[in-house]
Motif scaffolding. Structure first.
Motif, PDB file in Angstrom:
ATOM      1  N   VAL A   8      13.649 -10.773   5.711  1.00  0.00           N
ATOM      2  CA  VAL A   8      14.320 -12.289   5.344  1.00  0.00           C
ATOM      3  C   VAL A   8      15.591 -12.402   4.333  1.00  0.00           C
ATOM      4  O   VAL A   8      16.105 -11.895   4.840  1.00  0.00           O
ATOM      5  CB  VAL A   8      13.467 -12.074   2.870  1.00  0.00           C
ATOM      6  N   ASN A   9      16.310 -13.901   4.924  1.00  0.00           N
ATOM      7  CA  ASN A   9      17.863 -14.109   4.878  1.00  0.00           C
ATOM      8  C   ASN A   9      17.926 -13.981   3.420  1.00  0.00           C
ATOM      9  O   ASN A   9      17.497 -15.257   2.642  1.00  0.00           O
ATOM     10  CB  ASN A   9      17.664 -15.430   5.443  1.00  0.00           C
ATOM     11  N   LYS A  10      18.849 -13.122   2.538  1.00  0.00           N
ATOM     12  CA  LYS A  10      19.138 -13.642   1.518  1.00  0.00           C
ATOM     13  C   LYS A  10      20.195 -15.273   1.349  1.00  0.00           C
ATOM     14  O   LYS A  10      20.736 -14.730   0.158  1.00  0.00           O
ATOM     15  CB  LYS A  10      19.695 -11.995   0.225  1.00  0.00           C
ATOM     16  N   ASN A  11      20.451 -14.693   2.209  1.00  0.00           N
ATOM     17  CA  ASN A  11      21.918 -16.170   2.019  1.00  0.00           C
ATOM     18  C   ASN A  11      21.815 -17.543   1.699  1.00  0.00           C
ATOM     19  O   ASN A  11      22.727 -18.172   1.720  1.00  0.00           O
ATOM     20  CB  ASN A  11      23.053 -15.571   3.504  1.00  0.00           C
ATOM     21  N   ILE A  12      20.391 -17.469   2.664  1.00  0.00           N
ATOM     22  CA  ILE A  12      19.975 -18.532   2.099  1.00  0.00           C
ATOM     23  C   ILE A  12      18.773 -19.597   0.926  1.00  0.00           C
ATOM     24  O   ILE A  12      17.787 -18.947   0.983  1.00  0.00           O
ATOM     25  CB  ILE A  12      19.531 -19.844   3.441  1.00  0.00           C
ATOM     26  N   PRO A  13      18.738 -20.836   0.707  1.00  0.00           N
ATOM     27  CA  PRO A  13      17.654 -20.779  -0.541  1.00  0.00           C
ATOM     28  C   PRO A  13      15.889 -20.685   0.674  1.00  0.00           C
ATOM     29  O   PRO A  13      14.994 -20.667  -0.633  1.00  0.00           O
ATOM     30  CB  PRO A  13      18.103 -21.993  -1.048  1.00  0.00           C
ATOM     31  N   THR A  14      16.232 -21.063   1.860  1.00  0.00           N
ATOM     32  CA  THR A  14      14.550 -21.335   2.492  1.00  0.00           C
ATOM     33  C   THR A  14      15.132 -19.724   3.398  1.00  0.00           C
ATOM     34  O   THR A  14      13.338 -19.850   4.085  1.00  0.00           O
ATOM     35  CB  THR A  14      14.742 -22.284   3.210  1.00  0.00           C
ATOM     36  N   GLY A  15      15.664 -18.636   2.723  1.00  0.00           N
ATOM     37  CA  GLY A  15      15.378 -17.806   3.154  1.00  0.00           C
ATOM     38  C   GLY A  15      14.488 -16.776   3.561  1.00  0.00           C
ATOM     39  O   GLY A  15      13.598 -16.088   4.612  1.00  0.00           O
ATOM     40  N   GLU A  16      12.831 -17.350   2.835  1.00  0.00           N
ATOM     41  CA  GLU A  16      12.014 -16.398   2.184  1.00  0.00           C
ATOM     42  C   GLU A  16      10.862 -17.354   3.600  1.00  0.00           C
ATOM     43  O   GLU A  16       9.790 -16.778   3.596  1.00  0.00           O
ATOM     44  CB  GLU A  16      11.429 -15.719   0.582  1.00  0.00           C
ATOM     45  N   VAL A  17      11.705 -18.284   4.069  1.00  0.00           N
ATOM     46  CA  VAL A  17       9.515 -18.570   4.919  1.00  0.00           C
ATOM     47  C   VAL A  17      10.490 -19.056   6.471  1.00  0.00           C
ATOM     48  O   VAL A  17      11.629 -18.894   6.567  1.00  0.00           O
ATOM     49  CB  VAL A  17       9.618 -19.919   4.449  1.00  0.00           C
ATOM     50  N   GLU A  18       9.068 -19.308   7.266  1.00  0.00           N
ATOM     51  CA  GLU A  18       9.890 -20.274   8.399  1.00  0.00           C
ATOM     52  C   GLU A  18       9.110 -20.791   8.784  1.00  0.00           C
ATOM     53  O   GLU A  18       7.232 -20.942   8.013  1.00  0.00           O
ATOM     54  CB  GLU A  18       9.820 -19.327   9.344  1.00  0.00           C
ATOM     55  N   LEU A  19       9.076 -21.913   9.754  1.00  0.00           N
ATOM     56  CA  LEU A  19       8.492 -22.666  10.249  1.00  0.00           C
ATOM     57  C   LEU A  19       7.740 -22.175  11.073  1.00  0.00           C
ATOM     58  O   LEU A  19       8.572 -22.601  12.664  1.00  0.00           O
ATOM     59  CB  LEU A  19       9.048 -24.403  10.254  1.00  0.00           C
ATOM     60  N   VAL A  20       6.181 -22.001  11.538  1.00  0.00           N
ATOM     61  CA  VAL A  20       6.224 -21.541  13.110  1.00  0.00           C
ATOM     62  C   VAL A  20       5.829 -23.033  13.572  1.00  0.00           C
ATOM     63  O   VAL A  20       4.668 -23.709  12.858  1.00  0.00           O
ATOM     64  CB  VAL A  20       4.601 -20.635  12.952  1.00  0.00           C
ATOM     65  N   ALA A  21       6.710 -23.023  14.508  1.00  0.00           N
ATOM     66  CA  ALA A  21       5.844 -24.285  15.558  1.00  0.00           C
ATOM     67  C   ALA A  21       4.983 -24.561  16.445  1.00  0.00           C
ATOM     68  O   ALA A  21       4.564 -23.753  16.808  1.00  0.00           O
ATOM     69  CB  ALA A  21       7.127 -24.782  16.755  1.00  0.00           C
ATOM     70  N   GLU A  22       4.213 -25.734  16.054  1.00  0.00           N
ATOM     71  CA  GLU A  22       3.091 -26.326  16.360  1.00  0.00           C
ATOM     72  C   GLU A  22       3.297 -27.446  17.951  1.00  0.00           C
ATOM     73  O   GLU A  22       2.620 -27.725  19.222  1.00  0.00           O
ATOM     74  CB  GLU A  22       1.737 -26.380  15.355  1.00  0.00           C
ATOM     75  N   ASP A  23       4.365 -28.215  17.192  1.00  0.00           N
ATOM     76  CA  ASP A  23       4.435 -29.235  18.672  1.00  0.00           C
ATOM     77  C   ASP A  23       6.457 -29.615  18.056  1.00  0.00           C
ATOM     78  O   ASP A  23       6.675 -29.125  16.896  1.00  0.00           O
ATOM     79  CB  ASP A  23       4.112 -30.613  17.888  1.00  0.00           C
ATOM     80  N   VAL A  53      13.643 -22.543  12.523  1.00  0.00           N
ATOM     81  CA  VAL A  53      12.077 -22.861  13.116  1.00  0.00           C
ATOM     82  C   VAL A  53      11.577 -21.380  13.983  1.00  0.00           C
ATOM     83  O   VAL A  53      12.695 -21.452  14.464  1.00  0.00           O
ATOM     84  CB  VAL A  53      11.646 -23.624  13.726  1.00  0.00           C
ATOM     85  N   VAL A  54      10.313 -20.758  14.193  1.00  0.00           N
ATOM     86  CA  VAL A  54      10.067 -20.209  15.254  1.00  0.00           C
ATOM     87  C   VAL A  54       9.519 -20.643  16.335  1.00  0.00           C
ATOM     88  O   VAL A  54       7.911 -21.406  15.726  1.00  0.00           O
ATOM     89  CB  VAL A  54       9.149 -18.543  14.117  1.00  0.00           C
ATOM     90  N   LEU A  55       9.427 -20.350  17.255  1.00  0.00           N
ATOM     91  CA  LEU A  55       8.898 -20.446  18.444  1.00  0.00           C
ATOM     92  C   LEU A  55       8.066 -19.179  19.674  1.00  0.00           C
ATOM     93  O   LEU A  55       8.597 -18.368  19.841  1.00  0.00           O
ATOM     94  CB  LEU A  55       9.398 -21.645  19.397  1.00  0.00           C
ATOM     95  N   ASN A  56       7.078 -19.406  18.951  1.00  0.00           N
ATOM     96  CA  ASN A  56       6.006 -17.841  19.990  1.00  0.00           C
ATOM     97  C   ASN A  56       5.091 -18.138  20.621  1.00  0.00           C
ATOM     98  O   ASN A  56       4.236 -19.176  21.038  1.00  0.00           O
ATOM     99  CB  ASN A  56       5.535 -17.614  18.550  1.00  0.00           C
ATOM    100  N   ARG A  57       5.643 -17.892  22.171  1.00  0.00           N
ATOM    101  CA  ARG A  57       4.940 -18.292  23.537  1.00  0.00           C
ATOM    102  C   ARG A  57       3.627 -17.702  23.277  1.00  0.00           C
ATOM    103  O   ARG A  57       2.730 -19.093  23.685  1.00  0.00           O
ATOM    104  CB  ARG A  57       5.770 -17.610  24.659  1.00  0.00           C
ATOM    105  N   GLU A  58       3.347 -17.150  22.433  1.00  0.00           N
ATOM    106  CA  GLU A  58       1.459 -16.049  22.447  1.00  0.00           C
ATOM    107  C   GLU A  58       0.832 -17.671  21.640  1.00  0.00           C
ATOM    108  O   GLU A  58       0.047 -17.642  22.269  1.00  0.00           O
ATOM    109  CB  GLU A  58       1.417 -14.809  21.696  1.00  0.00           C
ATOM    110  N   LEU A  59       1.428 -18.179  20.374  1.00  0.00           N
ATOM    111  CA  LEU A  59       1.185 -18.957  19.701  1.00  0.00           C
ATOM    112  C   LEU A  59       0.892 -20.075  20.748  1.00  0.00           C
ATOM    113  O   LEU A  59      -0.408 -20.702  19.931  1.00  0.00           O
ATOM    114  CB  LEU A  59       1.202 -18.465  18.114  1.00  0.00           C
ATOM    115  N   ASN A  60       1.904 -20.599  20.973  1.00  0.00           N
ATOM    116  CA  ASN A  60       1.851 -21.852  21.931  1.00  0.00           C
ATOM    117  C   ASN A  60       2.788 -22.082  22.566  1.00  0.00           C
ATOM    118  O   ASN A  60       4.371 -22.418  22.747  1.00  0.00           O
ATOM    119  CB  ASN A  60       1.956 -22.787  20.599  1.00  0.00           C
TER     120      ASN A  60
END
Ligand code: ASP
Length: 616
Positions: free
Chosen positions: A92-107, A55-62
């Motif tokens: 990209v993190n090849k070690n985990i199955p979800t490694g090609e995506v991330e969730l950009v947090a809104e809340d 999960v990514v929390l970006n100060r500029e976005l939110n």
């Protein structure tokens, strides 16, 4: 609490987001596995049963969500709403199955905080086992434990499905019952209503499953807890789970077919294909070729090479000429140093009268013809290690013991000593022979066990399996004759074989069973052979003996240890790794702290007075 999710009722599991989800909105709930604070960017690895998503929390976005990330600590439970985004190629993190995506947090919502756990599920170095068992709920969050428990579920389900499809009914039997015949110590449960009377927790559902056959449920199974109060060896648990089954009118082969069928299903559930039918071996042959009743077939059997020596050779080597001379061959060990050769002696544990020759070169120098013949007979190749085990010339005929058995006790002590050394060498040189590869499963049926074993301490015959096992039809005459001399270790009872069988995998017994006695008259003889008077038999098993008299069909069955099977399939090192809430070697549950003393009041109600151990 979850009202902020609004219309977004569809939550995702943390381990299943894929690139195809990019651009969609998602809600993830789980535990904070890790938090990395890079200032404007905070990364949270959010974990649940299915895996981890970044999960990514970006100060500029939110800015609000980003601020909340400050509060997050390991193992907090949170919900995150956000947008699934493809990661940049270089992140990209090849070690985990979800490694090609991330969730950009809104809340972000903190659903619950967590104290700092004594260890983290994501720790790579394992903390000591006591701490793991005390905080089992944290321990079970670890990937491996989640995998082990999931494997257990799939394996049990595959077995259930298979047996159900074969027409077996799963039928429950009581936990509060009376002593069963497996011969271990019972766990007792006091009765309040009848002070002084106790239930015993079942060591197995043996008698109930036999009674179910009498009741006409001709195919029974149960994945069932059994309880045995034994001194715990490293790989035992006081309560363990059996796959227990019983059938009416079967030949032993039919029982084996069913077991092979459900093992195929169980192994398939863990992605292993195994071949059936399993090979079969007589108990006597197992002893003669492996020195043990649960042979590990991954390494060569041993060979009797007595006839490779002349009488003169044997005399010179002070070897007993009447006993087998065993060559143990361990493949691909290579040249041994002096020190390595010396290390073999302490690995040898003589079972009375057996001795070992670990320096085969010396034998070869002195008796080249014999050595060449041994190499030929045992199939030894360049680099294989050959060690001999033989009877010492000093041991005369051993204590007078059964003449009836095909393998005599003096021979048995040679075979058994060689069998143990064979296994010890196999373990020690596993890195060299490489015969212990994961996924190499060598199954085996061992059959025709002896019906009785002489107990030197008690000076009586004991049932080698349990007393409801049928003797071999061909040995009924020996039984007949044997009951006349039940106090004699030489009794023909020693030669009675049982219609008993074990299923063995890579040197471990997975389960054992038998065709049962279905006739009262034979059952009575067995009790007599076991030194039980009619009264004793009646008081212990009267209800069962009576049931046998009401039209009992021929029947037979088996029980296999589920914990062990799962342990093997999960590649775990101990049973405790595949039992959610196991006990320690002292039979203690460290998490809930059982057993504990109980209150005086409880004891009074039960009519029990506890004698405290005398201070030493
Ligand atoms: N009741 C036996 C045991 O638990 C198994 C069997 O004979 O079916 O060992």
């Amino acid at each position: 609490m979850l009202d902020f999710l609004g219309d977004l009722r569809r939550t995702h599991h943390c381990g299943i987001l894929r690139p195809s989800d990019a651009g969609t909105k998602a809600v993830l709930m789980g535990w904070v596995n890790r938090r990395r604070d890079l200032g404007n960017l905070v990364f949270i690895d959010l974990r649940d049963r299915t895996g981890v998503t970044q999960v990514v929390l970006n100060r500029e976005l939110n800015a609000t969500a980003h601020e909340k990330a400050d509060l997050l600590r390991n193992e907090f439970v949170i919900a995150v709403i956000g947008k699934v985004k493809l990661r940049d190629a270089d992140t990209v993190n090849k070690n985990i199955p979800t490694g090609e995506v991330e969730l950009v947090a809104e809340d972000i919502r903190i659903l619950n905080e967590s104290k700092l756990p004594p260890f983290l599920p994501s720790d790579t170095a394992l903390t000591n086992e006591e701490t793991r068992l005390k905080y089992r709920y944290i321990d079970l969050r670890r990937d491996v434990m989640q995998f082990n428990i999931e494997t257990r579920h799939h394996v049990a389900k595959a077995i259930r499905d298979y047996l159900s499809a074969q027409g077996f009914f799963e039928i429950e039997t009581p936990f509060m019952t009376r002593s069963t015949p497996e011969g271990a110590r019972d766990y007792l449960v006091p009765s309040r209503v009848q002070p002084g009377a106790f239930y015993a927790l079942p060591q197995s559902p043996q008698l109930f499953k036999q009674i179910l056959m009498i009741s006409g449920f001709d195919r029974y199974f149960q994945i069932v807890r059994c309880f045995r109060d034994e001194d715990l060896r490293a790989d035992r648990q006081p309560e363990f789970t059996q796959i227990d089954l019983e059938m009416s009118f079967p030949q032993a082969e039919r029982v084996w077919e069913v077991v092979e069928g459900f093992l195929v299903a169980a192994f398939r559930a863990a992605n292993y294909e195994i071949k059936t039918p399993f090979p079969r071996m007589d108990y006597d042959e197992a002893i003669r070729s492996f020195g043990i009743d649960k042979p590990d077939l991954r390494l060569p059997a041993f060979t009797d090479v007595r006839d490779c020596f002349t009488e003169g050779n044997l005399r010179e080597l002070a070897i007993n000429t009447n006993l087998p001379v065993i060559a143990i061959r361990t493949p691909k060990v290579g040249e041994l140093s002096r020190k390595e050769r010396d290390d073999i002696k302490p690995m040898f544990h003589s079972k009375g009268g057996a001795k070992t020759f670990e320096d085969f070169k010396r034998i070869a120098n002195k008796f080249p013809d014999a050595a060449a013949a041994i190499a030929r007979k045992s199939g030894a190749e360049e680099g294989d290690l050959t060690v001999l085990v033989a009877g010492s010339a000093q041991t005369g005929p051993q204590t007078a013991m059964p003449a009836h058995r095909k393998v005599t006790p003096s021979e048995l002590s040679i075979y058994a000593s060689a069998g143990l050394l064979r296994l010890a060498l196999a373990q020690k040189y596993a890195d060299r022979h490489k015969c212990f590869q994961r996924g190499d499963f060598r199954f085996l049926w061992v059959t025709n066990f002896p019906m009785f074993e002489w107990d030197e301490g008690e000076k009586q015959w004991m049932a080698a399996h349990h007393p409801f096992t049928s003797p071999h039809e061909e040995d009924m005459k020996l039984l007949e004759a044997g009951v006349e001399s039940v106090n004699d270790p030489q009794s023909p009872l020693s030669a009675v074989r049982a219609l008993a069988y074990d299923v063995v995998l890579n040197g471990t017994e997975l389960g054992s069973g038998s065709i049962r006695i279905h006739r009262q008259d034979i059952q009575r003889k067995i009790f007599r052979a076991l030194g039980m008077t009619e009264e004793e038999a009646k008081s212990r098993f009267g209800f069962f003996l009576e049931a046998l008299e009401y039209g009992t069909p021929p029947h037979g069955g088996i029980a296999l240890g589920l914990d062990r099977i799962v342990m093997i399939l999960a590649g775990a090192e101990s049973l405790r790794e595949v039992i959610p809430f196991p006990k320690t070697a002292r039979a203690v549950d460290l998490m809930c702290d059982a057993p504990t003393p109980v209150s005086e009041r409880q004891l009074r109600e039960l009519g029990i007075a506890v004698r405290r151990p005398e201070p030493k």
